[in-house]
Design a protein around this motif. Structure first.
Motif, PDB file in Angstrom:
ATOM      1  N   ASP A 173      25.449   0.646 -36.782  1.00  0.00           N
ATOM      2  CA  ASP A 173      24.326   1.566 -36.607  1.00  0.00           C
ATOM      3  C   ASP A 173      23.798   1.509 -35.175  1.00  0.00           C
ATOM      4  N   ASP A 174      24.729   1.462 -34.236  1.00  0.00           N
ATOM      5  CA  ASP A 174      24.393   1.479 -32.810  1.00  0.00           C
ATOM      6  C   ASP A 174      23.693   0.203 -32.336  1.00  0.00           C
ATOM      7  N   LEU A 175      23.698  -0.846 -33.131  1.00  0.00           N
ATOM      8  CA  LEU A 175      22.942  -2.046 -32.775  1.00  0.00           C
ATOM      9  C   LEU A 175      23.874  -3.201 -32.461  1.00  0.00           C
ATOM     10  N   ASN A 176      23.593  -3.832 -31.346  1.00  0.00           N
ATOM     11  CA  ASN A 176      24.200  -5.095 -30.975  1.00  0.00           C
ATOM     12  C   ASN A 176      23.364  -5.639 -29.810  1.00  0.00           C
ATOM     13  N   PRO A 177      22.438  -6.572 -30.064  1.00  0.00           N
ATOM     14  CA  PRO A 177      21.525  -7.021 -29.008  1.00  0.00           C
ATOM     15  C   PRO A 177      22.226  -7.706 -27.844  1.00  0.00           C
ATOM     16  N   VAL A 178      23.365  -8.350 -28.089  1.00  0.00           N
ATOM     17  CA  VAL A 178      24.090  -8.959 -26.972  1.00  0.00           C
ATOM     18  C   VAL A 178      24.599  -7.874 -26.030  1.00  0.00           C
ATOM     19  N   ALA A 179      25.084  -6.767 -26.584  1.00  0.00           N
ATOM     20  CA  ALA A 179      25.525  -5.644 -25.752  1.00  0.00           C
ATOM     21  C   ALA A 179      24.359  -5.048 -24.983  1.00  0.00           C
ATOM     22  N   ARG A 180      23.173  -5.056 -25.583  1.00  0.00           N
ATOM     23  CA  ARG A 180      22.008  -4.487 -24.898  1.00  0.00           C
ATOM     24  C   ARG A 180      21.598  -5.319 -23.698  1.00  0.00           C
ATOM     25  N   ILE A 181      21.861  -6.613 -23.742  1.00  0.00           N
ATOM     26  CA  ILE A 181      21.551  -7.438 -22.581  1.00  0.00           C
ATOM     27  C   ILE A 181      22.460  -7.065 -21.412  1.00  0.00           C
ATOM     28  N   LYS A 182      23.739  -6.940 -21.699  1.00  0.00           N
ATOM     29  CA  LYS A 182      24.712  -6.712 -20.623  1.00  0.00           C
ATOM     30  C   LYS A 182      24.814  -5.237 -20.244  1.00  0.00           C
ATOM     31  N   ARG A 183      24.695  -4.337 -21.216  1.00  0.00           N
ATOM     32  CA  ARG A 183      24.997  -2.927 -20.950  1.00  0.00           C
ATOM     33  C   ARG A 183      23.855  -1.968 -21.291  1.00  0.00           C
ATOM     34  N   GLY A 184      22.718  -2.517 -21.724  1.00  0.00           N
ATOM     35  CA  GLY A 184      21.626  -1.636 -22.138  1.00  0.00           C
ATOM     36  C   GLY A 184      20.764  -1.124 -21.011  1.00  0.00           C
ATOM     37  N   GLY A 185      20.961  -1.642 -19.802  1.00  0.00           N
ATOM     38  CA  GLY A 185      20.170  -1.187 -18.666  1.00  0.00           C
ATOM     39  C   GLY A 185      19.049  -2.150 -18.315  1.00  0.00           C
ATOM     40  N   ILE A 186      18.535  -1.994 -17.095  1.00  0.00           N
ATOM     41  CA  ILE A 186      17.474  -2.869 -16.604  1.00  0.00           C
ATOM     42  C   ILE A 186      16.300  -2.032 -16.127  1.00  0.00           C
ATOM     43  N   LYS A 187      15.136  -2.672 -16.082  1.00  0.00           N
ATOM     44  CA  LYS A 187      13.926  -2.024 -15.592  1.00  0.00           C
ATOM     45  C   LYS A 187      13.167  -3.013 -14.718  1.00  0.00           C
ATOM     46  N   ASN A 188      12.745  -2.569 -13.548  1.00  0.00           N
ATOM     47  CA  ASN A 188      12.023  -3.413 -12.606  1.00  0.00           C
ATOM     48  C   ASN A 188      10.628  -2.841 -12.376  1.00  0.00           C
ATOM     49  N   TYR A 189       9.633  -3.702 -12.488  1.00  0.00           N
ATOM     50  CA  TYR A 189       8.251  -3.314 -12.238  1.00  0.00           C
ATOM     51  C   TYR A 189       7.760  -4.005 -10.959  1.00  0.00           C
ATOM     52  N   MET A 190       7.071  -3.261 -10.112  1.00  0.00           N
ATOM     53  CA  MET A 190       6.504  -3.816  -8.900  1.00  0.00           C
ATOM     54  C   MET A 190       5.008  -3.513  -8.880  1.00  0.00           C
ATOM     55  N   HIS A 191       4.188  -4.554  -8.726  1.00  0.00           N
ATOM     56  CA  HIS A 191       2.733  -4.407  -8.674  1.00  0.00           C
ATOM     57  C   HIS A 191       2.229  -5.033  -7.375  1.00  0.00           C
ATOM     58  N   ASP A 192       1.554  -4.268  -6.564  1.00  0.00           N
ATOM     59  CA  ASP A 192       0.976  -4.748  -5.312  1.00  0.00           C
ATOM     60  C   ASP A 192      -0.534  -4.632  -5.372  1.00  0.00           C
ATOM     61  N   LYS A 193      -1.209  -5.638  -4.841  1.00  0.00           N
ATOM     62  CA  LYS A 193      -2.666  -5.614  -4.785  1.00  0.00           C
ATOM     63  C   LYS A 193      -3.113  -6.192  -3.462  1.00  0.00           C
ATOM     64  N   SER A 194      -4.074  -5.532  -2.826  1.00  0.00           N
ATOM     65  CA  SER A 194      -4.607  -5.986  -1.542  1.00  0.00           C
ATOM     66  C   SER A 194      -6.129  -5.945  -1.601  1.00  0.00           C
ATOM     67  N   VAL A 195      -6.758  -6.953  -0.989  1.00  0.00           N
ATOM     68  CA  VAL A 195      -8.211  -7.069  -1.031  1.00  0.00           C
ATOM     69  C   VAL A 195      -8.726  -7.455   0.339  1.00  0.00           C
ATOM     70  N   ILE A 196      -9.806  -6.821   0.760  1.00  0.00           N
ATOM     71  CA  ILE A 196     -10.570  -7.263   1.927  1.00  0.00           C
ATOM     72  C   ILE A 196     -12.018  -7.415   1.481  1.00  0.00           C
ATOM     73  N   ASN A 197     -12.605  -8.538   1.823  1.00  0.00           N
ATOM     74  CA  ASN A 197     -13.949  -8.867   1.347  1.00  0.00           C
ATOM     75  C   ASN A 197     -14.747  -9.426   2.513  1.00  0.00           C
ATOM     76  N   LEU A 198     -15.758  -8.698   2.965  1.00  0.00           N
ATOM     77  CA  LEU A 198     -16.565  -9.091   4.119  1.00  0.00           C
ATOM     78  C   LEU A 198     -17.979  -9.393   3.662  1.00  0.00           C
ATOM     79  N   ARG A 199     -18.488 -10.577   4.067  1.00  0.00           N
ATOM     80  CA  ARG A 199     -19.835 -10.984   3.677  1.00  0.00           C
ATOM     81  C   ARG A 199     -20.605 -11.490   4.893  1.00  0.00           C
ATOM     82  N   PRO A 200     -21.230 -10.590   5.640  1.00  0.00           N
ATOM     83  CA  PRO A 200     -22.074 -11.029   6.759  1.00  0.00           C
ATOM     84  C   PRO A 200     -23.380 -11.628   6.246  1.00  0.00           C
ATOM     85  N   ARG A 201     -23.818 -12.693   6.890  1.00  0.00           N
ATOM     86  CA  ARG A 201     -25.050 -13.366   6.472  1.00  0.00           C
ATOM     87  C   ARG A 201     -25.871 -13.710   7.706  1.00  0.00           C
ATOM     88  N   TYR A 202     -27.147 -13.348   7.660  1.00  0.00           N
ATOM     89  CA  TYR A 202     -28.058 -13.660   8.759  1.00  0.00           C
ATOM     90  C   TYR A 202     -29.136 -14.597   8.243  1.00  0.00           C
TER      91      TYR A 202
END
Length: 961
Positions: free
Chosen positions: A399-428
């Motif tokens: 029924d189209d199922l074989n999890p070992v085949a899915r590891i090798k031939r089922g395809g891959i997906k890559n996620y990339m998450h970038d985060k940048s922060v600048i935080n300025l706190r002047p104090r007098y």
């Protein structure tokens, strides 16, 4: 304390400074830092505590610091003669400073309920996600770990129970700005404070109902450049793997189910004999997809230093996790640069820069961590992985199922998450008691993903193509988010009446704007103020007020006001307690009480507005009265330090009353042309009542320093009103196994009560109240209303999945260079559900292969005509009345888990540069004691999840200076 004598000589070019630093025992202090503020000119004391320093200026401010002492500034002029300087020791315990958010308060002057995480202990652990640090460490704080998939969030943090239908995660403030706790590396954190009651959290008004976590990251110190290195590596071992039946058992169970249901048998006696002899091999599909050992590696480095013009701290980290196959894994890179710049004597700029990149690698058909393992659970053990043909990658598909085949031939997906922060706190610093402070922060996060499938031909038994997968490459950009925050503060701290009283005052305003590339926008504005006053160091008052406005709510309901107050009595400072203090029997006895109002706006925007689909049909009805969730909370606590400061005790009792809760899917009668219709409402009332107890004993016997501690806390949750009246019942449209009515828990199991299993055909025939197609061995449901029909009207409350009677224990030992620590965490009562593939244990449909093999535990405890008093019903294939939620599938998920076992050894000095080098081995989540019949007592049922892991690591830390 220490004193410093300075000899001054006036030269034509400025000052020549000479002096000596000693401690209070008249011992010289080596390596003390002497710096001229506003410059890079400085020196350190030698082994005898002596130093010499020159300056071109005739009036300077010296910054004097030493390890174990508070940094102090000293103004030196031409007219100055020999000066004695007293440096205060860096105190802990009652004299330590607690970060309350926008200001800092001496612990002895805190009247509200706050908890602090021991960062020294936390940094000694190999933590992959900061959430791990909250499991079994702070009373009132729970963290039920759910997922071990590399790169995923481990679990959610709850502070004093759940009181909302929305996101119950606490607000996290890092160096003054809102951030996600998943972004943080423990090695970059200096202090972490949890604000638990309304008096402490109301400073954050509309965002404080779920509690607040205040974090300060590490900053640089004056003196030599210093490098702190931390590295560890280890492997993960699955601790919740299912044990499935083998091929022979599967065949017999499949035939057994078919026989009960009057269906043709799938397997002959010959087939069963072949499986029994091993001619038909049993395949454990979980082992087949777990193809390698999961590993974890972490490296971090902090480079810090500074001079008179300021300080800096550069913190870098890298975390890599590999999954259970060659594709799955995660990498995280972080960099944080914190700097304090002394622009003038009274003006300082705190500038922080942070960047993060997270890369998650997934199987295309397992990008949430469940898909691959769900399929592996569904495979029956008679199906082989490959044809015995000699052809490479000759996978057998059923029924189209074989999890070992899915590891090798089922395809891959890559996620990339970038985060940048600048935080300025002047104090007098207008004066040493009064300062004004600004805060401008900007955070932007972006994400993208790509997927790839390579062409492959699946062959049948004869080597002929039966399925061809074509090349496919795709990429997409995620929704980007930017967060801009601006804040202005005034802080005033002063000692009054000859240091008998102390006042802390903070006031400010804040605006925040969040913008998404999906055209969603959220705006917030706030005004707040807080006063702490300690009278005669005995009587303490805290008063807070905050007004919040949010664009998430309907016009006329956008603003809320959240006041609170707290009082405390330092009984140990009363005259009648002086005898106990002098005898060191008692050093601290504080009684605290607080009451306040806080809110919750942690919901999606635009919920109050109308939604119309592409056909012009109304899908959501607008609600012009839609507004905040609100919460009233009181807290009473007592703190005790006794027996020469060796024993500390804390006890808390609280009551959280939440009302106007937000439910965004409230059903309304459909209009013409509408298939379904909902609206967002403020509805219902919920109460959380609880108690928190903690104790810690610390002492030293000879060369052995030890500490033993523990905590117990419990939270009882109850719905007081489900709708607009006490008698209302709320049935959830998105979860039919959950309901609300007065007296039930906010999260609950709602299903059928049972009365065993049907014994035989006569029992089925003679029972009027039953479901269609009921057979012997099926569950017998109780007809609660006696109408002779089993339907939704017969469902009852079955239990609460929230953890009750939480407790933890910790122990640490130090002997010369050796150290040992243990942390244990447990739940005394919890009802959990055995569900899905973990639970409905039959799943032996041999025709479609959609249901898979049962667990061995179920097979050993199933109903048969010979085993009528079984734990579980009969085996079945296809649909079954047994799959409804009932008490059959409820179980005791209480547990005790050894969270940390660690042994370390520290070498004080290696060569001239390496200091405090520590080697350690660590086992995390290695031992669990539980009677839970499922796999993982911290998870809420399910099956086919990515396995829960225990982690075994080896690490090293060192400082170079």
């Amino acid at each position: 304390m220490a004193w410093c004598s300075i000899t001054l000589a006036t030269a034509q070019t400025g000052l020549t400074l000479g002096g000596k630093v000693k401690d209070n025992l008249n011992r010289p202090v080596a390596n003390a830092s002497i710096l001229i503020k506003g410059s890079n000119i400085g020196t350190e004391t030698d082994a005898g505590g002596n130093f010499d320093l020159k300056s071109k200026s005739e009036s300077v401010i010296l910054i004097i610091s030493a390890v174990g002492y508070e940094t102090q500034e000293l103004q030196v002029k031409e007219s100055s003669s020999r000066i004695a300087v007293i440096l205060e020791e860096a105190q802990m315990g009652l004299d330590e400073v607690v970060v309350m958010g926008y200001n800092k308060v001496d612990r002895q002057h805190v009247a509200s309920s706050v908890g602090q995480l021991d960062m020294e202990q936390t940094k000694s652990r190999p933590i992959m996600k900061m959430q791990q640090a909250f499991s079994g460490t702070i009373p009132g704080v729970t963290m039920m770990q759910g997922n071990s998939l590399p790169g995923s969030t481990f679990g959610s943090i709850n502070i004093r129970g759940v009181s909302t239908l929305q996101n119950a995660e606490p607000l996290v403030i890092v160096d003054g700005m809102e951030m996600d706790i998943s972004d943080l590396d423990p090695n970059q954190i200096k202090s972490l404070t949890v604000l638990k009651d309304a008096a402490s959290a109301s400073m954050y008004g509309s965002r404080g109902a779920n509690g607040v976590i205040i974090i300060e990251t590490e900053r640089g110190t004056t003196g030599k450049f210093k490098v702190n290195l931390n590295a560890w590596s280890g492997f993960n071992k699955a601790i919740d793997l299912p044990q499935f039946v083998n091929a022979e058992q599967y065949m017999r169970l499949n035939n057994e189910a078919s026989g009960y249901q009057g269906q043709a048998l799938s397997y002959s006696d010959e087939d069963i004999a072949k499986a029994q002899s091993g001619e038909i091999k049993s395949v454990d599909w979980m082992k087949e997809v777990m193809q390698r050992t999961s590993m974890a590696h972490n490296q971090s480095a902090n480079v810090s230093g500074g001079g008179g013009v300021g300080t800096f701290n550069l913190m870098m980290g890298h975390l890599r996790e590999t999954g259970l196959n060659a594709i799955e894994g995660s990498q995280k890179f972080t960099a944080r640069f914190n700097t304090n710049v002394n622009i003038a004597n009274k003006f300082v700029l705190l500038a922080d820069f942070y960047a993060q990149r997270l890369q998650n690698d997934r199987l295309l058909q397992n990008d949430n961590g469940n898909g691959l393992y769900q399929i592996a659970w569904r495979m029956n053990p008679t199906q082989q992985v490959y044809y015995d043909s000699g052809l490479p990658e000759h996978y057998i598909l059923h029924d189209d199922l074989n999890p070992v085949a899915r590891i090798k031939r089922g395809g891959i997906k890559n996620y990339m998450h970038d985060k940048s922060v600048i935080n300025l706190r002047p104090r007098y610093n207008i004066t040493d008691k009064l300062n004004i402070e600004g805060n401008v922060s900007y955070m932007v996060s972006k994400s993208a993903n790509k997927e790839e499938v390579k062409s492959f031909r699946y062959l049948d038994e004869n080597g002929k193509p039966i399925q061809i997968v074509s090349n496919k490459v795709d990429a997409s950009q995620g929704v980007s988010e930017s967060q801009l925050t601006a804040r202005a503060l005034v802080n005033y701290t002063n000692s009054l009446r000859e240091d008998k009283d102390k006042i802390y005052f903070t006031a400010g305003t804040e605006v925040m704007d969040l913008t998404y590339t999906s055209y969603k926008q959220i705006s917030k504005a706030s005004f707040f103020g807080k006063l702490n006053y300690a009278f005669d160091n005995r009587y303490i008052l805290e008063a807070t007020g905050r007004a919040d406005g949010s664009s998430k709510f309907a016009p006329g309901h956008k603003w809320g006001f959240f006041p609170s107050a707290a009082v405390a009595w330092n009984i140990h400072n009363e005259n009648f307690m002086q005898g106990l203090k002098d005898a060191k029997v008692l050093s601290n006895l504080k009684l605290r009480g607080s009451y306040g109002l806080i809110g919750n706006e942690n919901v999606d925007p635009y919920l109050w507005e109308e939604v119309v689909n592409n056909y012009g049909w109304t899908m959501r009805v607008p609600n012009p009265d839609f507004s905040w969730e609100k919460q009233k909370q009181w807290n009473v606590g007592v703190d005790v330090t006794t027996l020469k400061d060796r024993l500390t005790l804390t006890a808390e009792v609280y009551d959280k009353f939440s009302y106007d809760l937000i439910y965004s899917k409230f059903p309304v009668p459909p209009l013409t042309g509408s298939h379904s219709l909902t609206t967002s409402v403020n509805i219902g009332e919920v109460r959380n009542k609880g108690v928190e107890l903690s104790a810690n004993w610390s002492d030293k016997i000879g060369n052995v320093t030890y500490s033993i501690g523990g905590a117990f806390f419990d939270n009882k949750n109850e719905v007081l009103k489900a709708g607009y009246k006490d008698t209302d019942t709320l049935v959830f449209t998105d979860n039919t196994d959950k309901i609300w009515y007065k007296g039930i828990a906010i999260d609950n199991y709602y299903g059928f009560q049972t009365n065993g299993f049907f014994r035989d055909a006569d029992d089925v025939a003679n029972t009027a109240a039953k479901m269609a197609n009921t057979l012997p061995g099926d569950i017998k449901y109780v007809d609660q209303n006696g109408d002779g029909i089993i339907n939704d009207a017969d469902r009852v409350y079955l239990g609460d999945p929230s953890p009750r009677y939480n407790y933890n224990v910790n122990m640490s030992l130090k002997y010369k260079g050796f150290d040992f620590s243990m942390v244990g965490q447990g739940v005394g009562k919890r009802t959990a559900r055995i569900s899905d593939q973990e639970g409905y244990p039959v799943r032996v449909d041999g025709n479609t292969n959609a249901l898979g093999a049962p667990r061995q535990y179920y097979a050993d405890n199933r109903w048969t005509p010979e085993n009528q008093n079984s734990r579980f019903p009969r085996v079945w294939t296809g649909t079954s009345t047994n799959a409804y939620l009932s008490d059959v599938w409820m179980g005791n998920a209480s547990y005790f888990r050894i969270k940390v076992l660690q042994l370390g050894y520290t070498v004080k000095k290696i060569g001239k540069s390496f200091h405090n080098t520590r080697l350690y081995i660590n086992a995390q989540d290695a031992i669990t004691f539980t009677k839970w019949e499922g796999l993982e007592p911290e998870r809420n049922g399910g099956g086919g999840n990515y396995p829960r892991m225990a982690t075994y690591t080896f690490g090293i830390t060192t400082s170079i200076f």
